[in-house]
Design an enzyme around this catalytic site. Structure first.
Site, mmCIF file in Angstrom:
data_model
loop_
_atom_site.group_PDB
_atom_site.id
_atom_site.type_symbol
_atom_site.label_atom_id
_atom_site.label_comp_id
_atom_site.label_asym_id
_atom_site.label_seq_id
_atom_site.Cartn_x
_atom_site.Cartn_y
_atom_site.Cartn_z
ATOM 1 C CG ASP A 111 -51.397 58.444 16.095
ATOM 2 O OD1 ASP A 111 -52.260 58.520 16.976
ATOM 3 O OD2 ASP A 111 -50.546 57.542 16.041
ATOM 4 C CD GLU A 123 -50.984 59.758 23.827
ATOM 5 O OE1 GLU A 123 -49.920 59.155 24.075
ATOM 6 O OE2 GLU A 123 -52.035 59.165 23.510
#
Length: 507
Positions: free
Chosen positions: A16, A193
């Site tokens: 991420d 997301e």
């Protein structure tokens, strides 16, 4: 187009990624989930050589990670804790927005969203968190030209269903300054997301990840003349993915777009190195890819590659591509009792006071100190100085992912034995074996690892090296969020024991 650095740029447990450039310096942050300190800060001037300079969650008073346990779902191991941070810079201040996922029996998967900040990122001192209301994960910030600040995030509509929402926010107080509005639902992939908004040529672009963070992971984009929408999807979506290909780098997604000082376009994203047999032992790492983003056009990214032609020669300067300031790369599990760890004057030697909580505990912090595994092929080792006579303690070296999955080699002083244990609750695997050893003053434990196997070995005193177990890395490869961390641990049977570790090497 400039040369692409050798990938991954941040190897090992580095999912991420979010990146911001400030003049000629790049700053990057990753998720850390249940490990402390959290949210590592890496910096680079050339996108090739990176240094770990600190951690944004570096004081235990900032936040508790007690309830960051891992939930075993049929298709995923979902670890709580610190999810998908975004780093931004505005008015001489660095900001990180992030989510702390709390798993409690009565409140499973509660999302606590927060922002922290610093004026001096080099000093490594970040503020206490300011919390804000957002029912979801993956928050990101956008600073508009008129001074307004917007929070975009992955909003939970209902369990396992998300959409991208937006609202205006006051970063000082965390107060919402507008209603929260859905601006895009993606292209049909599951779990929209990781949104980031960028403004270029009069357009607001939103880049998101969808399809889940494994097989179907991809990056898609949409744009609008108004930040609130409606957003028009790119006709070439997805603009980045490895799904359906035979590329070595798979599960590509969660991308941050940026430009270098020369105006070249790049994307930093997560991915996994997947061996043909399905092994991806390093977990989700940080990769870089080149791109194009012409004026008024849609962004596009090149396929993520490991080692583009000519890169090795271009970068053969002999310098380490990833380094760390002393001590900042050590990790503990959840909320450690830091007084249980004392340095012996070098980062290769430490005394650990054992506790009764073992690595399998879902909420407490076992006595453990380690680092991210950075290399596919390497050797990690440690020497244990024999604890005092009569001590009843188990201590050793472990490859750790969470309370359900670890592989360790250890000394059991209660029976004078060396043993190994493999635990994988997701795969319902459990293996172990022990061997009697003579009592000596030092025991040497080693874990050799390749892409395909872990080899656990030991020697007692000056004795010869004995291989205790060879484990297929498939037995530690699962659909999860985290990556392997290797370190030393000590667990007792109710009486704290000081265990001296020397020559701790983690590769």
């Amino acid at each position: 187009m400039p040369t692409i650095p050798i990938n991954p740029i941040i190897p090992g447990f580095a999912p991420d990624p979010s990146l911001v450039r400030v003049e000629s310096d790049y700053f990057l942050v990753n998720s850390t989930f249940h490990l402390f300190p959290g949210l590592p800060i890496y910096t680079s001037k050339d996108l090739v050589h990176w240094e770990h300079i600190g951690n944004a969650l570096h004081r235990q008073s900032q936040m508790s990670l007690e309830h960051s346990s891992t939930k075993i779902n049929p298709d995923l191991l979902a670890t709580g804790g610190l999810f998908a941070p975004t780093i931004r810079y505005h008015n001489e201040t660095f900001y990180i927005v992030c989510t702390n996922i709390i798993h409690k029996p009565d409140i499973p998967g509660r999302a606590e969203n927060f922002v922290i900040s610093t004026k001096d990122i080099w000093a490594g001192e970040w503020s206490d968190p300011v919390y804000f209301d957002h029912d979801g994960i993956d928050p990101s910030l956008f600073f508009d030209d008129d001074g307004k600040v917007y929070l975009q995030g992955s909003h939970t509509v209902r369990p396992r269903v998300t959409e991208i929402n937006l609202f205006e926010i006051d970063l000082t107080t965390g107060k919402r300054l507008s209603e929260e509005k859905n601006i895009w639902g993606g292209t049909g992939g599951k779990f929209p997301e990781g949104p980031h908004i960028y403004k270029r040529d009069g357009w607001y672009y939103v880049l998101i990840a969808e399809g889940g963070t494994h097989e179907g992971h991809m990056i898609t984009t949409a744009r609008s003349k108004d930040i609130w929408g409606p957003y028009e999807p790119c006709p070439s979506n997805p603009i980045l993915t490895a799904a359906g290909t035979r590329e070595y780098i798979q599960y590509v997604g969660h991308c941050e777009a940026f430009t270098d000082p020369e105006g070249n376009s790049w994307g930093v994203c997560l991915g996994v190195r997947m061996e043909k047999g399905g092994r991806y032992i390093m977990g989700r790492e940080t990769f870089l890819t080149s791109g194009e983003w012409e004026e008024g056009e849609w962004p596009a990214f090149d396929t993520v590659k490991m080692d583009p032609k000519g890169v090795v020669a271009a970068q053969g300067d002999g310098k380490p591509r990833l380094s760390a300031r002393p001590g900042v790369d050590f990790l503990h599990i959840r909320n450690p009792e830091l007084s249980n760890y004392s340095s012996l004057g070098t980062d290769r030697a430490v005394t650990i006071t054992s506790v009764s909580s073992d690595l399998s505990h879902p909420n407490e912090s076992p006595s453990f100190i380690g680092k991210r595994m950075r290399y596919l092929d390497g050797t990690s080792s440690v020497t244990i100085v024999s604890p005092p006579e009569g001590s009843r303690v188990t201590a050793g070296l472990v490859v750790y992912k969470d309370e359900h999955r670890y592989l360790r080699i250890f000394l059991d002083t209660s029976e004078s034995r060396i043993g190994f244990e493999l635990v994988n609750g997701y795969q319902k695997l459990s293996k172990s074996n022990t061997q009697s050893v003579e009592k000596v003053t030092e025991y040497h434990l080693t874990i050799d690892h390749t892409e395909k196997e872990f080899r656990l070995s030991y020697s007692a005193g000056e004795g010869s090296k004995t291989t205790l177990a060879v484990i297929d890395t498939l037995e530690m490869t699962d659909p999860d969020f985290v990556g392997p961390v290797i370190g030393a641990f000590a667990v007792d049977q109710g009486h704290a024991v000081k265990v001296e570790f020397r020559n701790l090497e983690i590769s």
